[in-house]
Design an enzyme around this catalytic site. Structure first.
Site, PDB file in Angstrom:
ATOM      1  N   SER A 263       6.161   4.983   6.592  1.00 22.14           N
ATOM      2  CA  SER A 263       6.061   5.766   5.354  1.00 22.14           C
ATOM      3  C   SER A 263       4.600   6.062   5.025  1.00 22.14           C
ATOM      4  CB  SER A 263       6.681   5.004   4.180  1.00 22.14           C
ATOM      5  OG  SER A 263       8.030   4.726   4.445  1.00 22.14           O
TER       6      SER A 263
ATOM      7  N   ARG B 170       0.241   3.980  -2.413  1.00 19.49           N
ATOM      8  CA  ARG B 170       1.430   3.210  -2.809  1.00 19.49           C
ATOM      9  C   ARG B 170       2.140   3.881  -3.993  1.00 19.49           C
ATOM     10  NH1 ARG B 170       3.969  -1.340  -1.314  1.00 19.49           N
ATOM     11  NH2 ARG B 170       2.325  -1.750   0.194  1.00 19.49           N
TER      12      ARG B 170
ATOM     13  N   HIS C 290       4.109   6.524  -2.427  1.00 23.22           N
ATOM     14  CA  HIS C 290       5.213   5.852  -1.729  1.00 23.22           C
ATOM     15  C   HIS C 290       6.364   5.536  -2.697  1.00 23.22           C
ATOM     16  CE1 HIS C 290       7.002   2.037   0.012  1.00 23.22           C
ATOM     17  NE2 HIS C 290       7.113   2.846   1.032  1.00 23.22           N
TER      18      HIS C 290
END
Lengths: 218, 218
Positions: free
Chosen positions: A15, A40, A43
């Site tokens: 990812s 993040r 994400h």
């Protein structure tokens, strides 16, 4: 659309590789020091807009990591964010994650004073921080009124937050409340604009912790 | 940017009014029956893209409300979503919210079999549903592997979920896993594409519950 075979432990790595690639394709650059945090957040949201709105005060990540290393607590304004923040990782450094939103005394006081529970929670956190002489990182993913109260206490000199992760989401006073923090000299990580949320607050706290060399061995 | 004075109880109402207004400005229309759900998702994310990607099977909201009225449980794939779903409201109807992700037996089995914990959780939920003869609404905000396992069990005839709120977020298999559910005749609320999250899963469950006439008096 075919399902790609990826081992459980490789999903996150894959990812982040996709995010890195697409940031480049979109011509978006994120400073190296901030990249683990901003990535993040992407994400967690699948929303590349964050690459353009995430805002860091000077040396924000170093300062927040230093606070964590010294055992700072994290106080958040939702139990969802509390669930999402890795309490185990924070506890390695001696800190704990708190959310006072569901405390009966908070609900009672908010009702009596006609203010939000988040406002009362900030006052409660400030009280505890002073009593226990413990620095607090505020992780605000929902209530702009929490940021507004933190600014008021900063202005009247009654309390200075050690750090603010300021990512409330929404339509009423959210953008203005974030700017109120950016104007101060309190170190912060803030997502400018309307976007944010408990999941974003948790993602930021976790990214900063995971990026500490001693945090990932669990 | 000035702070607008809004009473705590009016913040949500004001936010939804802004969302309604901006949907119109953007030329986005949402069917009446689905509007409370899609608007709550936008309220949670400040992201109007959801108005274009939220996908409902036929009579999805009626079916989910009927299940809730009959005491269905909600099983989710993150403790964050569990925190965000109003357990109090669900309990009024006799249902409970579960997340098995942190259960030690789940972690152990996932490691041994080299699969994700979410996969094991779906099997655990299916087992409990059959043992207790209780319908389950799955609220998946994180793991596409949860949706993939639900589809596999549907295909081999071993288990049929009563309802799926399918909003995992991310970059690996997320879009394909959602399509795997849309292809079945299981009733669903799904956000097509990469976006979603625990917060979105919780917002959908809460919106569907709050829209039940008997749910809001608390």
């Amino acid at each position: 659309m075919a399902i790609e075979i990826v081992k459980p432990n490789d999903i996150e790595k894959r990812s982040f590789a996709i995010i890195t690639e697409e940031l480049a394709q979109r011509g978006l650059t994120v400073p190296d020091r901030e990249a683990p945090v901003t990535k993040r957040v992407i994400h967690t949201s699948a929303d590349f807009e964050y690459a353009e709105t995430m805002t860091y005060s000077e040396n924000a990540i170093d300062i927040m990591q230093d606070l964590i290393r010294k055992g700072a607590d994290i106080v958040t304004d939702t139990n969802m964010a509390k669930s999402g923040i890795s309490g185990k990782t924070l506890e390695k450094f001696g800190g704990h994650v708190h959310c006072f939103m569901a405390d009966p005394d908070v609900a009672k006081e908010a009702k009596e004073r006609g203010i939000t529970r988040a406002t009362v929670c900030m006052e409660k956190a400030a009280r505890i921080s002073k009593e226990e002489n413990k620095p607090i990182i505020f992780a605000i993913g929902n209530a702009p009124t929490a940021l507004i109260r933190l600014r008021e206490m900063y202005d009247d000199g009654s309390f200075r937050p050690a750090f603010i992760v300021g990512v409330p989401v929404g339509f009423v006073n959210v953008e203005a409340a974030k700017e109120l923090i950016i104007e101060t000299d309190i170190p912060y990580i803030i997502n400018r604009g309307r976007k944010g949320g408990s999941n974003i607050a948790a993602a930021i706290c976790n990214a900063v912790m995971y990026d500490l060399p001693s945090a990932r061995d669990f």
